[in-house]
Design a protein around this motif. Structure first.
Motif, short mmCIF file in Angstrom:
data_model
loop_
_atom_site.label_atom_id
_atom_site.label_comp_id
_atom_site.label_asym_id
_atom_site.label_seq_id
_atom_site.Cartn_x
_atom_site.Cartn_y
_atom_site.Cartn_z
N VAL A 1 1.24 -1.08 -0.13
CA VAL A 1 0.14 0.14 -0.35
C VAL A 1 1.06 1.20 0.22
O VAL A 1 0.75 2.23 -0.09
CB VAL A 1 -1.19 0.06 1.20
CG1 VAL A 1 -1.65 1.16 1.70
CG2 VAL A 1 -2.27 -1.10 0.87
N VAL A 2 2.14 0.78 0.94
CA VAL A 2 2.83 2.40 0.84
C VAL A 2 3.20 2.86 -0.63
O VAL A 2 3.47 3.54 -0.67
CB VAL A 2 3.81 2.07 2.18
CG1 VAL A 2 5.23 3.44 2.35
CG2 VAL A 2 3.00 2.22 3.62
N GLU A 3 3.86 1.96 -1.11
CA GLU A 3 4.38 1.71 -1.95
C GLU A 3 3.95 1.68 -3.58
O GLU A 3 4.21 2.75 -4.19
CB GLU A 3 5.37 -0.11 -2.43
CG GLU A 3 5.81 0.71 -4.15
CD GLU A 3 6.81 -1.11 -4.37
OE1 GLU A 3 6.94 -1.36 -5.41
OE2 GLU A 3 6.78 -1.58 -3.87
N ALA A 4 2.65 1.89 -3.58
CA ALA A 4 2.07 2.14 -4.85
C ALA A 4 1.08 3.41 -4.47
O ALA A 4 1.12 4.04 -5.18
CB ALA A 4 0.47 0.90 -4.20
N ALA A 5 1.12 3.96 -3.26
CA ALA A 5 0.78 5.37 -2.76
C ALA A 5 1.92 6.29 -4.00
O ALA A 5 1.18 7.44 -3.62
CB ALA A 5 0.13 5.71 -1.10
N ARG A 6 2.88 5.92 -4.05
CA ARG A 6 3.28 6.58 -4.42
C ARG A 6 3.04 7.30 -5.36
O ARG A 6 3.33 8.72 -6.03
CB ARG A 6 4.90 6.30 -4.41
CG ARG A 6 5.78 5.79 -3.29
CD ARG A 6 7.39 4.93 -3.14
NE ARG A 6 6.80 4.74 -2.21
CZ ARG A 6 8.12 3.73 -1.66
NH1 ARG A 6 8.57 2.72 -2.94
NH2 ARG A 6 8.32 3.56 -0.44
#
Length: 213
Positions: A70-75
């Motif tokens: 989720v954190v990576e995709a939120a970039r």
């Protein structure tokens, strides 16, 4: 290949109505409900839904190795948090004695105060459950076609308190004003359930399906 919307399934909440709502408003997109990080990362946009508590949510996201996804995709991917999915996007929740969350927005999640009488002398109940109006505090493409002060469906005992007022898209009032919608860059989140909020909610989901931040 058709565009795809990934709904993150970590076992908390009935995703059937949300999936069907997304299919209705995004006929040109494929809706994928999955707990597979690779399958979700291959989607063009993501939705993080949920009901329940932040601690259980974070435990399940970590167990399924979805928290870092989720954190990576939120970039760079358009991402939408709904209800509990909104709350875990902040840094911290006061629930269960304090729980660190995903940290996509600065701020924390706090409980509604103990019930007190409203302007009519009636006591407000916690959880905040049912229909309430949302006042749009700033313009955003997600509000396109959605009337200001429209009704949406809520179910929650805690609410987001973003550290940056510029991240607040809309507020509702339940004893005091609270953030009902937040957004920054390519991420947005609603405390209410758009999939349960009739035409206005469907309009919001349709806007998200076409949002290109």
């Amino acid at each position: 290949m058709a565009a795809s919307i990934g709904v993150i399934d970590y076992g908390m909440g009935n995703l059937h109505s949300l999936g069907k709502a997304l299919e209705r408003v995004s006929s040109a997109s494929r809706v994928v409900i999955s707990y597979d990080p690779e399958e979700l990362m291959a989607c063009d946009r993501l939705v993080l839904p949920g009901v329940g508590g932040v601690r259980e949510c974070m435990n399940e996201l970590r167990r399924l190795e979805l928290n870092q996804m989720v954190v990576e995709a939120a970039r760079d991917k358009p991402m939408l948090g709904i209800c509990l999915g909104m709350q875990v996007m902040l840094e911290w929740s006061d629930e269960n004695g304090g729980v660190p969350a995903l940290g996509l927005f600065p701020g924390k999640v706090v409980r509604f105060p103990d019930p007190s009488p409203d302007a009519h002398g009636d006591r407000l109940k916690v959880p905040h459950m049912g229909w309430n109006r949302v006042v749009q505090t700033r313009a955003h493409l997600l509000w396109d076609g959605v009337p200001d002060d429209a009704w949406f469906y809520f179910v929650h005992s805690y609410h987001a308190a973003p550290a940056n007022p510029e991240h607040v898209l809309g507020t509702a009032d339940y004893g005091h004003a609270f953030a009902a919608a937040i957004a920054r860059d390519n991420i947005a989140a609603f405390q209410f359930h758009p999939e349960k909020s009739q035409n206005t909610g469907m309009t919001l989901l349709g806007n998200f399906a076409q949002w290109s931040p």
